[in-house]
Every structure is written in C-alpha cells, then in structure tokens.
Design a protein around this motif. Structure first.
Motif, PDB file in Angstrom:
ATOM      1  N   VAL A  79       0.862  -1.184   0.000  1.00 10.60           N
ATOM      2  CA  VAL A  79       0.000   0.000   0.000  1.00 10.60           C
ATOM      3  C   VAL A  79       0.900   1.237   0.000  1.00 10.60           C
ATOM      4  CG1 VAL A  79      -1.721   1.313   1.270  1.00 10.60           C
ATOM      5  CG2 VAL A  79      -1.872  -1.176   1.195  1.00 10.60           C
ATOM      6  N   ASN A  83      -1.854   3.920  -4.406  1.00 13.28           N
ATOM      7  CA  ASN A  83      -3.229   3.655  -3.961  1.00 13.28           C
ATOM      8  C   ASN A  83      -4.014   4.941  -3.777  1.00 13.28           C
ATOM      9  OD1 ASN A  83      -1.384   1.367  -2.867  1.00 13.28           O
ATOM     10  ND2 ASN A  83      -3.430   0.477  -2.803  1.00 13.28           N
ATOM     11  N   SER A 258       2.369   1.919   8.971  1.00 10.97           N
ATOM     12  CA  SER A 258       1.349   1.172   8.227  1.00 10.97           C
ATOM     13  C   SER A 258      -0.068   1.474   8.697  1.00 10.97           C
ATOM     14  CB  SER A 258       1.607  -0.337   8.350  1.00 10.97           C
ATOM     15  OG  SER A 258       2.834  -0.693   7.755  1.00 10.97           O
ATOM     16  N   TYR A 262      -4.391   4.710   7.611  1.00 11.27           N
ATOM     17  CA  TYR A 262      -5.795   4.309   7.690  1.00 11.27           C
ATOM     18  C   TYR A 262      -6.573   5.233   8.624  1.00 11.27           C
ATOM     19  CZ  TYR A 262      -4.498   0.108   5.179  1.00 11.27           C
ATOM     20  OH  TYR A 262      -4.043  -0.762   4.224  1.00 11.27           O
ATOM     21  N   ILE A 340      -6.549  -6.466   1.427  1.00 18.57           N
ATOM     22  CA  ILE A 340      -6.334  -5.224   2.185  1.00 18.57           C
ATOM     23  C   ILE A 340      -5.895  -4.125   1.232  1.00 18.57           C
ATOM     24  CG2 ILE A 340      -4.811  -4.091   3.850  1.00 18.57           C
ATOM     25  CD1 ILE A 340      -4.870  -6.609   5.532  1.00 18.57           C
ATOM     26  N   ASN A 341      -5.006  -4.477   0.310  1.00 13.77           N
ATOM     27  CA  ASN A 341      -4.541  -3.512  -0.687  1.00 13.77           C
ATOM     28  C   ASN A 341      -5.703  -3.001  -1.534  1.00 13.77           C
ATOM     29  OD1 ASN A 341      -3.443  -2.713  -3.452  1.00 13.77           O
ATOM     30  ND2 ASN A 341      -1.554  -2.954  -2.309  1.00 13.77           N
ATOM     31  N   THR A 344      -8.051  -0.799   0.512  1.00 14.06           N
ATOM     32  CA  THR A 344      -7.395   0.482   0.777  1.00 14.06           C
ATOM     33  C   THR A 344      -7.531   1.401  -0.432  1.00 14.06           C
ATOM     34  OG1 THR A 344      -5.784  -0.618   2.210  1.00 14.06           O
ATOM     35  CG2 THR A 344      -5.243   1.598   1.444  1.00 14.06           C
ATOM     36  N   SER A 345      -7.368   0.832  -1.629  1.00 11.06           N
ATOM     37  CA  SER A 345      -7.525   1.630  -2.847  1.00 11.06           C
ATOM     38  C   SER A 345      -8.944   2.172  -2.963  1.00 11.06           C
ATOM     39  CB  SER A 345      -7.188   0.780  -4.077  1.00 11.06           C
ATOM     40  OG  SER A 345      -5.847   0.340  -4.048  1.00 11.06           O
ATOM     41  N   ALA A 348      -9.367   4.950  -0.369  1.00 10.97           N
ATOM     42  CA  ALA A 348      -8.699   6.167  -0.823  1.00 10.97           C
ATOM     43  C   ALA A 348      -9.485   6.840  -1.942  1.00 10.97           C
ATOM     44  CB  ALA A 348      -7.283   5.835  -1.298  1.00 10.97           C
TER      45      ALA A 348
END
Length: 729
Positions: A79, A83, A258, A262, A340-341, A344-345, A348
């Motif tokens: 990430v 992202n 990390s 978030y 998770i990646n 997260t995208s 975002a």
C-alpha cells in the motif's frame, strides 16, 4: 509424538554414529579428512533434529517478532502512494465503478497467484531475491540481481516524492496556508498579483514556483533547489535509521507507518462526507460506464495497476517473507494482503472523490455567480430580452439548477449568437471529469480543496504526514529488496551496507532536486521499472513452473503449509498467469512505441504545461535505464551457461547458500538445472576416491548420489544442509 521420542531417537542416532566410527576405523589413513567431514555431517544432522522439533537452538536468520508485524510490513510495502493518487485516477478515467470489475478479475488471475508464489519461495528458501533464484535455477540467478537494480532505480526517485511531502508538511504549520492565495508583488508605484499565479491558480503556482522552482525544460538544469535538497537528505536519513538494523528496527516502525494512513483516510472520509458536494463526487465515481469496460486499454491499465500495487518483482515481498518460519501459512497472507490492498484503494478513492466533489461544488458555485453577472450585464445592455428569463429566477441568490435552466433557454433562443455571449455551462460533472493523477492530485488538486476546509492547517498536516508514512512503508520494502539479497549473498554487515546504499542513493538523487528534477522523476517513473519488472516476473514464473517444476513446487507447498493448495493455483501458474503477463508485456511495448517519448514542461510565461519531446541524450538515458535493469539476466545466464569464470574466482557463478555462509562449488552445471547446490569444491573439503567411499545413510534420508564428474548430488546436500527442506526446494 510421545514425550520421550526425542531421547529414543538420539540414542539410536548415537548407535549409528558409533557403528560409522567402527567402519571408518578400518579405512586407510589417507581418508582422515573425509572421516571428519562425515562425522561433522552427523553432528549437524543430530543438531538439526532438535531445531526441527522445537529445541532452543536458534536459527541464525532474524525473524519477525509477531505475525502482525510481518503482515503490517507487507501491507506497508504494497500500500503506497499509488493507492492514493493512481487508483482513483484510473477509476475515474476507465468507467467509474465498472473499472472495479476488470481490476478484481485480474487481481484473482495474476495478482494473488504471483504474490503467493513470491511469498512461498521466499519463506521456503529463506534468502533474498538473489539467493532464491540462484537456488531454483543457477542460470536464472540474474533475476535477483535485476530486481535489485530496479529497486535501486525506484528508490532514487521515490524518496524524492517523500522529500516533497516533507516540505509541504513543514509548510502546513501556518494559517492561512501559504498556497491559499496568490502572492502580491510590490514595485515603486503599485502592488499587483504575481502574473504567473494569476494565470494559473494559487496551489499550482506554489507547487511549480515556490516548491520546485521548476525550469522550462529538461535541458535547463538551473542548479540545485536547496529547500528540496535538505528535504531529500532528511528523507534518506529517516530511511537509513529505520533500516539500519534490518527488520529489528524497521519492524517496530511498521506499527505506526502502516496503521497511521488508515486513521487519516477514515478521518478524511468522515470529514469529507459532511462537506457540500461530496455525495456528488462519490456518485460520479461509482456511476458505471459499462461501454468503457470493454476497451482493451482499460484491462491493460487494470493489469498494470494490480501488478505494481502488490510490489511484484521488486524483491521486497521475497525479502520480507524470508524472515518467516517455514510452516507459516503464506497462502492466507497472500490473500489477506491482496484484499487489504484492494480495499485500501477503494477507501482512498472514496476520500479523493468526496474531497474533489466538495472542490468541484465550490468551483461550480463561482462559475454560476460569474456567469450570472454576465447575464445581468447583457440584459442591461439589451443583448438579451427580459422575456426569455423565467419569472421565478432571482439572480442575487441563483442556484446551479436555475442557472443551467437559463443557460439552456438562452442557448436555444440565441443559437447563432450564443458563442459571442461568452457564457459557460456550469456543470459539476464537467469539473469532476477533469482527470488528475500523481503529483497533480496530491500537491495541487487536493491541497486546493483543503484550503476550503475549516481548520485547514490541521488537515494539511495530517494529509502530508499520511503521504510520508505511505511512502516510507513502500521505501522500507524497496530498500529491503536491495539489502537482504546482497547481505545473504556476499555476507557484508547490514549496518555498513545500509549506510553506504543510502549515501550513494542520496548523492545520485541530487539530479532529482535540480530545478529540472521533476522531469527526471517523470523519466525514471516511465522507463526504469515498467518493462524490466514485467520481464522479471515472467522469468520468475518460468523459473519456478518450468525449470524447477510445477509438480515439485506443489509438493513443497504441501510440505510447508501442511495442506495441498488449490488446483486453481496450478492452472494459474502454469497457463493463465504466463499468458496474461506476456500479453501485458506486449501491450506495454506497443503502448510505449505508439506514445511519443516526452514530458510536460511548465512554461513560466504562459503558466501552462506544454508537451516537449525528449532530446537525443535523454532518449539514450531512457533506453539505458531499461537495458541496465534487465542486463543482469542475460549476463548471469551466459556466465553460467558458458562457464566463463573459473571455480576458484569466488564469483557469483560459484556461489551457493548454506546456513548463512557462502560456500563454493564446481560451476559445471550441465546436469540437473534444478539442483543449485552441488557440493563443496575440493579446495574446501578434501574427499577420497568416490569409488571407495563409505557413507552413512539414515532411514528415510535421501540416497547419496555421486556423479562421474566428481560433484555430489542433491541428496547428500540435503543431509548436509539443515536449513533446507526435505523436498527438492
């Protein structure tokens, strides 16, 4: 296993050792050296029984303190800035919510399988990228060196972006923000707005002139930008201090670097949803344009984003997984980190479009006010008739809907003269359709939106601190992809190598903090990684599936995980992923060939970007970046194929791996290509005539193979190497 089974096994082993000693006592005295080596093998094997069964004997390789720390490290590496500023742009450009469909399909086809493959080989062999690919196939050992070169190229310019974020972070502790208004210029007679800023915008001017102080072309160096030079130095100091102890130091920082992004993204999402126009932005983002989804370009860009989002080919994934225990469930890790990646995208993208919707709403309101004033002037001048204006329209408090109603009426009535009236259509969708990515999104569009936030300095501090943390998380994985393979291969001290690597990268990185540095960042981003990484990952797939063998690899996974992986991965690795990657490589080459090589230069006089083609010397640099990145692959292949380096040279052609120590081996590799470690050279361990060799064979252990050319087969080495699994890998 019964409680005292270890004791019973040790007694049996002692009896075997005694019997071997008795046998060896009858051998000639000329074999003394060989007896010692045989007994050393027995002692090492007995020691390794304890290691495998959980004794207190510690592995020499560092390990993660916890599973959470490892997952955060992989998430932090995968990430990154892409992202936040690449995925939302692709989503906006390629059909909104419809873009998520090809992205998810390609994530399942190439993303998760290849991510799982890299995690598995790193965890199984417990070496960095050089050691892993050397072990799987000596002739493909150049893959690891190519990964290191690409990591170094990317680290050079990626840390510059962290430096930019640090600069904006340091400038955010003031109210109003320095990019809130255009600066005023004073002369002897009067004060006026800076012309370059007046022609563009406050945030655009601040980015190009105050932050970068950019030159007008790539060839115009302009000297160093000292503000950015200091920020670049600070960025490399942060990376060096975090990485100097390896995962012991960087692993602890992962908890903050990390997780903090978030927290910021969630805060921005909540704040953004409370702003006017945010719902319009999110609706625009998720409105699917299904016709666009059928275009090949959409699938190519989705595949490229999946590929780079997970950090495939960089070596960082392999390096991080090499510090795991061999029985770790890396399949679960691959699926977890990949999704998770992805989420997260999506998170975002929600944040970006909520904020951009708010920004578009403000710009649209200004557009309505300005054009309403034009309509009033036209009414007073008699160019427009009052009869065409609906009676309920009040120009002093006109809404966007009412303005668009008046605009449509005037356009129909004054069809021939309409263009000369100078009226604009104020549609919020038109503003949202202006696709912005990369630095334009982070340092111009988003910063402009934040100037309209209440308590804007606080949000600016949070945003740029988030960018710094996202960048550092990716940098840790990138630097680990350089440091770990070199330390594993050449046994240098990690602390010294880390400092040297960061110093060299800083001094080379000075080309990116010239006034023309932004153009070099674009050049490296376009040419140093895309094609080389695609080639690297294709070769990784070929090395494991074709050279090593898909069936043996599946058996190794079963031995490591404790269960057989789904046959889905068998078919993905063997057929689908290589085909998709090859298509992506061809499409990328075609796209690169069709797109004119060049960059967008900022022209100070007109305050607009203008496309410039690269000069000849820059084209040579672009080609050199791609060639240098992939050059280790053919060089190592030819060195090993043609035996160009003598055994005693100590070169990479005769390097293999054993419990953290380099040993040399004969480089005659004409036999089984999957067996990297063939044995020790006579200069290290004298051996007797193989025809008279008496050796020990334990029950269930591999048989010792002897080759006519005097090298041991893999079976002996599996007994000699406690750190290697019982299977071929």
């Amino acid at each position: 296993m019964p409680k005292n089974s270890k004791v019973v096994k040790r007694e049996l082993d002692d009896e075997v050792i005694e019997s071997v000693k008795d046998l060896l006592s009858n051998e000639d005295s000329s074999d003394d050296a060989f007896k010692k080596s045989e007994l050393m093998v027995d002692d090492q094997e007995e020691k390794d029984v304890d290691v495998e069964e959980g004794s207190d004997v510690e592995d020499e390789r560092p390990a993660w303190n916890s599973k959470l720390q490892y997952i955060l490290a992989q998430v932090g590496f995968s990430v990154g800035l892409g992202n936040v500023w690449r995925f939302p742009y692709l989503c906006q450009k390629n059909g909104g919510g419809a873009y998520l469909v090809p992205y998810l399909i390609l994530l399942l086809i190439i993303g998760i399988p290849l991510f799982f493959l890299e995690l598995a080989v790193g965890q199984r062999i417990r070496r960095g990228s050089i050691g892993v690919w050397n072990y799987i196939s000596p002739k493909f050992g150049g893959i690891g060196f190519a990964s290191c070169v690409v990591c170094f190229f990317v680290a050079l310019y990626y840390n510059v972006i962290i430096g930019w974020s640090l600069f904006y972070f340091s400038q955010s502790f003031q109210h109003p923000l320095p990019w809130d208004q255009c600066p005023l210029v004073k002369n002897a007679s009067h004060t006026f707005v800076e012309p370059e800023c007046e022609k563009s915008s406050a945030t655009t001017y601040y980015w190009y002139r105050e932050a970068l102080n950019i030159s007008s072309s790539l060839s115009e160096s302009g000297g160093l930008n000292w503000k950015m030079t200091i920020c670049l130095l600070a960025a490399w100091v942060m990376v060096c201090l975090a990485m100097i102890k390896g995962i012991q130091s960087s692993g602890k920082i992962m908890y903050f670097s990390s997780l903090f992004p978030y927290v910021v993204l969630l805060c921005f999402l909540i704040r953004g949803l409370l702003l006017n126009g945010s719902v319009d932005g999110i609706r625009h983002m998720f409105t699917p344009k299904l016709e666009i989804m059928l275009e090949p370009k959409v699938w190519r860009e989705a595949a490229t984003q999946v590929f780079f989002a997970l950090g495939l080919g960089f070596g960082g994934v392999i390096a991080f997984s090499s510090y795991n225990k061999r029985d770790n469930n890396c399949h679960f890790d691959a699926v977890l980190v990949s999704f998770i990646n992805f989420f997260t995208s999506v998170l975002a993208t929600l944040v970006v479009f909520a904020v951009l919707g708010f920004k578009a709403n403000i710009i649209n309101e200004k557009c309505v006010i300005q054009n309403s004033e034009k309509i009033l002037k036209l009414l007073k001048m008699g160019n427009l008739s009052q009869d065409m204006i609906p009676h309920h329209i009040n120009f002093s408090s006109i809404t966007a809907e009412d303005y668009n109603l008046v605009y449509d009426i005037i356009q129909k009535v004054k069809e021939e003269e309409f263009d000369s009236l100078g009226l604009k259509s104020c549609q919020i969708e038109d503003e949202l359709d202006k696709a912005v990515q990369g630095t334009g999104l982070a340092f111009i569009a988003f910063t402009e939106a934040m100037t309209h936030f209440p308590a804007s300095p606080f949000w600016s501090v949070m945003f740029f601190l988030m960018l710094v943390n996202l960048g550092l998380g990716s940098m840790f994985g990138t630097i680990e992809g350089i440091i770990t393979p070199i330390v594993d291969t050449f046994k240098v001290r990690k602390e010294i190598l880390t400092v040297i690597c960061c110093l060299v990268a800083f001094f080379i990185g000075l080309i990116f903090v010239q006034r023309s540095g932004n153009y070099f960042v674009t050049m490296f981003d376009d040419y140093s990684a895309t094609l080389p990484l695609l080639i690297v990952v294709i070769l990784e797939n070929v090395a494991v599936i074709r050279i090593y063998g898909i069936d043996k690899f599946m058996e190794d996974l079963k031995d490591m995980l404790g269960f057989s992986p789904s046959q889905y991965y068998y078919y993905m690795w063997k057929y689908v992923s290589p085909f998709v990657l090859t298509c992506l490589l061809v499409a990328s080459i075609v796209q690169m060939g069709l797109s004119p090589p060049g960059y967008n230069a900022w022209i100070e006089d007109t305050a607009v970007e203008e496309f410039h083609s690269y000069p000849m010397w820059a084209m040579i640099v672009c080609i050199s970046l791609m060639v240098l990145a992939i050059l280790p692959v053919p060089i190592v292949f030819m060195v090993r194929r043609c035996n160009l380096i003598d055994d005693s040279s100590g070169s990479l052609a005769s390097v293999s791996y054993k419990r953290g120590r380099i040993i040399k081996e004969p480089v005659n590799l004409e036999g089984d290509n999957t067996s990297l470690i063939h044995g020790k050279s006579p200069s290290e361990v004298p051996s007797p005539n193989f025809g008279k060799n008496i050796y020990r064979k334990q029950t269930g252990s591999p048989t010792l193979d002897t080759a006519p050319n005097g090298r041991y087969g893999i079976g002996y080495l599996m007994a000699d190497m406690p750190d290697m699994p019982e299977s071929d890998l």
